[in-house]
Design a protein around this motif. Sequence first.
Motif, short mmCIF file in Angstrom:
data_model
loop_
_atom_site.label_atom_id
_atom_site.label_comp_id
_atom_site.label_asym_id
_atom_site.label_seq_id
_atom_site.Cartn_x
_atom_site.Cartn_y
_atom_site.Cartn_z
N ARG A 109 0.82 -1.21 0.00
CA ARG A 109 0.00 0.00 0.00
C ARG A 109 0.85 1.26 0.00
O ARG A 109 0.46 2.26 -0.57
CB ARG A 109 -0.94 0.02 1.21
N GLU A 110 1.98 1.22 0.67
CA GLU A 110 2.88 2.37 0.74
C GLU A 110 4.30 1.88 0.81
O GLU A 110 4.57 0.84 1.41
CB GLU A 110 2.63 3.21 2.00
N ALA A 111 5.18 2.66 0.22
CA ALA A 111 6.61 2.41 0.35
C ALA A 111 7.29 3.76 0.17
O ALA A 111 7.57 4.19 -0.95
CB ALA A 111 7.10 1.39 -0.67
N ASP A 112 7.50 4.44 1.27
CA ASP A 112 8.03 5.79 1.26
C ASP A 112 9.55 5.73 1.31
O ASP A 112 10.14 5.36 2.32
CB ASP A 112 7.48 6.58 2.45
N GLU A 113 10.16 6.12 0.21
CA GLU A 113 11.62 6.04 0.12
C GLU A 113 12.32 7.03 1.04
O GLU A 113 13.45 6.80 1.44
CB GLU A 113 12.05 6.22 -1.33
N GLU A 114 11.65 8.13 1.37
CA GLU A 114 12.26 9.14 2.24
C GLU A 114 12.24 8.73 3.70
O GLU A 114 13.23 8.90 4.42
CB GLU A 114 11.57 10.48 2.06
N THR A 115 11.11 8.19 4.17
CA THR A 115 11.00 7.83 5.59
C THR A 115 11.37 6.38 5.86
O THR A 115 11.61 6.02 7.01
CB THR A 115 9.56 8.04 6.10
N GLY A 116 11.37 5.54 4.82
CA GLY A 116 11.66 4.12 5.00
C GLY A 116 10.48 3.32 5.50
O GLY A 116 10.62 2.16 5.88
N GLU A 117 9.29 3.92 5.48
CA GLU A 117 8.09 3.23 5.97
C GLU A 117 7.42 2.46 4.83
O GLU A 117 7.23 2.98 3.74
CB GLU A 117 7.11 4.23 6.55
N VAL A 118 7.06 1.21 5.12
CA VAL A 118 6.38 0.34 4.17
C VAL A 118 5.10 -0.18 4.82
O VAL A 118 5.12 -0.56 6.00
CB VAL A 118 7.27 -0.86 3.74
N ARG A 161 10.21 -8.40 9.73
CA ARG A 161 11.62 -8.66 10.02
C ARG A 161 12.45 -8.75 8.75
O ARG A 161 13.49 -8.11 8.62
CB ARG A 161 11.74 -9.96 10.82
N ASP A 162 11.95 -9.52 7.78
CA ASP A 162 12.74 -9.77 6.58
C ASP A 162 12.86 -8.54 5.68
O ASP A 162 13.91 -8.31 5.08
CB ASP A 162 12.15 -10.94 5.79
N LEU A 163 11.80 -7.73 5.58
CA LEU A 163 11.90 -6.50 4.78
C LEU A 163 12.95 -5.56 5.37
O LEU A 163 13.74 -4.96 4.64
CB LEU A 163 10.55 -5.79 4.68
N ILE A 164 12.96 -5.42 6.68
CA ILE A 164 13.94 -4.55 7.33
C ILE A 164 15.35 -5.09 7.14
O ILE A 164 16.29 -4.33 6.90
CB ILE A 164 13.59 -4.34 8.81
N MET A 165 15.50 -6.40 7.17
CA MET A 165 16.82 -7.01 6.98
C MET A 165 17.29 -6.93 5.52
O MET A 165 18.48 -6.72 5.26
CB MET A 165 16.81 -8.47 7.43
N ASP A 166 16.37 -7.08 4.57
CA ASP A 166 16.75 -7.18 3.16
C ASP A 166 16.82 -5.84 2.42
O ASP A 166 17.40 -5.77 1.33
CB ASP A 166 15.78 -8.11 2.42
N PHE A 167 16.23 -4.79 2.98
CA PHE A 167 16.24 -3.47 2.34
C PHE A 167 16.84 -2.46 3.30
O PHE A 167 16.22 -2.12 4.31
CB PHE A 167 14.81 -3.04 1.96
N ASP A 168 18.02 -1.97 2.97
CA ASP A 168 18.69 -0.99 3.84
C ASP A 168 17.85 0.25 4.09
O ASP A 168 17.89 0.83 5.17
CB ASP A 168 20.03 -0.57 3.24
N GLU A 169 17.06 0.65 3.07
CA GLU A 169 16.29 1.89 3.20
C GLU A 169 14.98 1.72 3.96
O GLU A 169 14.31 2.70 4.27
CB GLU A 169 16.02 2.50 1.81
N VAL A 170 14.61 0.49 4.29
CA VAL A 170 13.36 0.24 5.02
C VAL A 170 13.66 0.23 6.52
O VAL A 170 14.48 -0.54 7.00
CB VAL A 170 12.69 -1.09 4.59
N SER A 171 12.95 1.12 7.25
CA SER A 171 13.17 1.22 8.69
C SER A 171 11.95 0.82 9.51
O SER A 171 12.07 0.51 10.69
CB SER A 171 13.59 2.64 9.05
N GLU A 172 10.78 0.86 8.89
CA GLU A 172 9.55 0.54 9.61
C GLU A 172 8.58 -0.15 8.65
O GLU A 172 8.39 0.30 7.53
CB GLU A 172 8.93 1.82 10.15
N VAL A 173 7.98 -1.25 9.12
CA VAL A 173 7.04 -2.01 8.29
C VAL A 173 5.76 -2.23 9.08
O VAL A 173 5.81 -2.69 10.22
CB VAL A 173 7.62 -3.37 7.85
N HIS A 174 4.64 -1.92 8.45
CA HIS A 174 3.33 -2.18 9.02
C HIS A 174 2.65 -3.21 8.13
O HIS A 174 2.59 -3.03 6.91
CB HIS A 174 2.47 -0.92 9.06
N VAL A 175 2.15 -4.29 8.72
CA VAL A 175 1.43 -5.31 7.97
C VAL A 175 0.01 -5.33 8.50
O VAL A 175 -0.21 -5.57 9.68
CB VAL A 175 2.08 -6.70 8.08
N LYS A 176 -0.95 -5.07 7.62
CA LYS A 176 -2.36 -5.03 8.00
C LYS A 176 -3.04 -6.31 7.54
O LYS A 176 -2.85 -6.74 6.41
CB LYS A 176 -3.03 -3.81 7.38
#
Length: 108
Positions: free
Chosen positions: A31-40, A63-78
């Motif tokens: 739904r979202e993948a903000d390259e500036e904030t790292g939020e997915v 866990r895996d998105l944060i580990m596999d993408f350096d630019e991802v800092s926060e992941v929300h799964v709905k």
Amino acid sequence: MSDKSLAERVEQWMVGQMPIIQMHGGTSVVREADEETGEVVVELGGTCSGCGISNVTAENIRRDLIMDFDEVSEVHVKVPSTGDQGASTVEGGRGGDLQYETESAGHF
């Protein structure tokens, strides 16, 4: 750095890393993948709704998105607890106009 957007790369990752979602009748969409904030934000649907282990799937995705993408800092799964999920899917269980409730499904 890839020419693809973060959302496209996360979608591609989901196809390769999370085929179990589709194999069990579930769907997912980024739904979202903000390259500036790292939020997915990823939404699960289909048989993920009401599944007893959807919380485990969600935690693995986080866990895996944060580990596999350096630019991802926060992941929300709905995960919807009830309601209609989109019927159209594409490769890897992508797609559909999934709808999640605004209230937590009790998993997160």
